[in-house]
Design an enzyme around this catalytic site. Structure first.
Site, PDB file in Angstrom:
ATOM      1  CE  LYS A 115      -3.400   2.720   2.422  1.00 19.33           C
ATOM      2  NZ  LYS A 115      -3.966   3.121   3.728  1.00 19.33           N
ATOM      3  N   GLY A 176      -8.729   8.980   9.351  1.00 18.92           N
ATOM      4  CA  GLY A 176      -9.134   9.010  10.747  1.00 18.92           C
ATOM      5  C   GLY A 176     -10.145  10.070  11.105  1.00 18.92           C
ATOM      6  CB  ALA A 202      -8.760   7.561   4.367  1.00 16.86           C
ATOM      7  N   GLY A 203     -11.544   7.794   6.080  1.00 15.07           N
ATOM      8  CA  GLY A 203     -12.646   8.704   6.350  1.00 15.07           C
ATOM      9  C   GLY A 203     -13.949   8.054   6.727  1.00 15.07           C
ATOM     10  CG  ASN A 224      -6.835   1.016  11.350  1.00 19.60           C
ATOM     11  OD1 ASN A 224      -7.068   0.035  12.036  1.00 19.60           O
ATOM     12  ND2 ASN A 224      -5.848   1.844  11.613  1.00 19.60           N
ATOM     13  CB  THR A 225      -9.659   5.395  12.505  1.00 24.19           C
ATOM     14  OG1 THR A 225      -8.307   5.592  12.061  1.00 24.19           O
ATOM     15  CG2 THR A 225      -9.888   6.225  13.750  1.00 24.19           C
TER      16      THR A 225
END
Length: 274
Positions: A115, A176, A202-203, A224-225
């Protein structure tokens, strides 16, 4: 790879990246968890078959990452090394090479995935399009399956596909942030024009946003987050898994067109008039 029971239609609807087949369309990460037990439980609950690992944090045994390499069964989970923390193309190329060696040491001899992240911006963590393209060109030449993290830029996505990237990974909103899909129109353009998998990365903060991305036609999600920082990460992982599946099925089913006026559900013929 771990085997998860799914309906036949889902087993046949596989995600293929650089010739490798995945049945889950949800990719998760290893950062921001409170402890390894939560991480392992969440990975299991997510049903994911690939997780991303920051090469630098493992290499330097950063706080919270000591023992990470040993905490996961790499016979079941495919590693996606990432170049997080790299600010230049040169740095990202070097870290990608380290990531490939790390995967080999952990038993994945044929793992050339990376990645690609080139992020010089410390405040908003937005990727550098020029550095990303430069690094991607070199890494493709070296035999890597490059999964580049990018702004939702349709022209950059086309350039990265042209140089041989295995996917493109446009951000929904800053890393995040939990802002959801703020680049809806551009992501739609990327999806419509891509001949390689599009992974929204992301987001995403809630399952509804995960489903929205998949309903657009995204091939997969990286989350992830939103999972790691939830009050109960394993429950959120389950919710994200189900949302990704629901969104994919909705995309395949084909939603009804949006209309400006009502349309009766019941037919007008055969009505009782007296």
């Amino acid at each position: 790879m771990q085997t998860i029971d799914r309906p036949i239609s889902q087993r046949e609807d596989a995600l293929v990246i650089a010739g490798r087949t995945f049945h889950s369309r949800l990719i998760t990460g290893t950062g921001k968890y409170r402890n390894f037990d939560q991480m392992r439980a969440s990975i299991d609950a997510s049903g994911c078959e690939m997780i991303t690992v920051a090469v630098r944090r493992v290499q330097t045994q950063a706080p919270g990452h000591e023992g990470l390499a040993e905490a996961i069964d790499w016979q079941k989970i495919w590693m996606l090394p990432n170049t997080a923390g790299c600010q230049t193309a040169e740095d990202a190329i070097r870290v990608a090479r380290l990531g490939r060696e790390m995967a080999k040491l952990l038993g994945q001899e044929d793992n050339n995935f990376v990645k690609l992240e080139v992020i010089p911006d410390a405040k908003y963590l937005l990727p550098d399009p020029i550095g990303t393209l430069e690094a991607a060109e070199q890494l493709v030449k070296e035999g890597f399956a490059v999964l580049p993290y990018i702004n939702a830029d349709p022209l950059l996505a086309q350039r990265l596909e042209a140089v041989g990237c295995a996917t493109v990974m446009p951000l929904g909103s800053p890393i995040g942030s939990g802002q959801g899909i703020r680049n809806l129109a551009n992501i739609q353009i990327i999806i419509e024009n891509a001949n390689i998998p599009v992974i929204v990365d992301a987001g995403i903060g809630a399952p509804s946003e995960a489903a929205q991305a998949m309903e657009l036609g995204a091939d997969a999600l990286l989350i992830n987050t939103a999972i790691a920082q939830a009050h109960q990460p394993d429950l959120m992982a389950t919710a994200m898994r189900q949302a990704a599946t629901a969104g994919r099925l909705a995309y395949q089913a084909g939603r009804i067109p949006v209309k400006a006026y009502a349309s009766a559900s019941s037919p007008l013929t055969g009505r009782i008039t007296s």
